[in-house]
Enzyme design. Sequence first.
Site, PDB file in Angstrom:
ATOM      1  N   HIS A  75       0.910  -1.233   0.129  1.00 26.31           N
ATOM      2  CA  HIS A  75       0.085  -0.154   0.011  1.00 26.31           C
ATOM      3  C   HIS A  75       0.745   1.267  -0.047  1.00 26.31           C
ATOM      4  O   HIS A  75       0.410   2.274  -0.774  1.00 26.31           O
ATOM      5  CB  HIS A  75      -0.886   0.022   1.095  1.00 26.31           C
ATOM      6  CG  HIS A  75      -1.713   1.122   1.376  1.00 26.31           C
ATOM      7  ND1 HIS A  75      -2.885   1.424   0.409  1.00 26.31           N
ATOM      8  CD2 HIS A  75      -1.865   2.136   2.178  1.00 26.31           C
ATOM      9  CE1 HIS A  75      -3.401   2.530   0.828  1.00 26.31           C
ATOM     10  NE2 HIS A  75      -2.788   3.051   1.912  1.00 26.31           N
ATOM     11  N   ASP A  78       2.336   1.748  -3.450  1.00 29.99           N
ATOM     12  CA  ASP A  78       1.264   2.165  -4.223  1.00 29.99           C
ATOM     13  C   ASP A  78       0.886   3.745  -3.951  1.00 29.99           C
ATOM     14  O   ASP A  78       0.832   4.639  -5.092  1.00 29.99           O
ATOM     15  CB  ASP A  78      -0.082   1.327  -3.990  1.00 29.99           C
ATOM     16  CG  ASP A  78      -1.136   1.772  -4.967  1.00 29.99           C
ATOM     17  OD1 ASP A  78      -0.698   1.886  -6.268  1.00 29.99           O
ATOM     18  OD2 ASP A  78      -2.062   1.984  -4.613  1.00 29.99           O
TER      19      ASP A  78
END
Length: 100
Positions: A75, A78
């Site tokens: 995450h 990203d």
Amino acid sequence: MENQEIIMGIIIHGGNARSSAMRAIAEAKNGNFEAAEKLMEESKAELNKAHRVQTDLIQAESRGEKTEISLLMVHAQDHFMNAMTVRELSVEIIELIKKL
């Protein structure tokens, strides 16, 4: 610093960078190019902070210190890559707005 705190640094700084870039576009749309430029500088500074955290993780791994790949790490990466893309596009969008 614990691994989760380090990873959260990437998320926080990446999110701040993205937000500043998006606010810069809004300012440019309103003709506030000086404010837009300041926000883009803030965005760049936040991206640099996130990049430093990421670089520290990469250097630690290259020294043999294993980093656990978790959903939180994915995450964070990203978030960071998204922030970089948004900032790059913001530069182009603001230039186009200036030309209009």
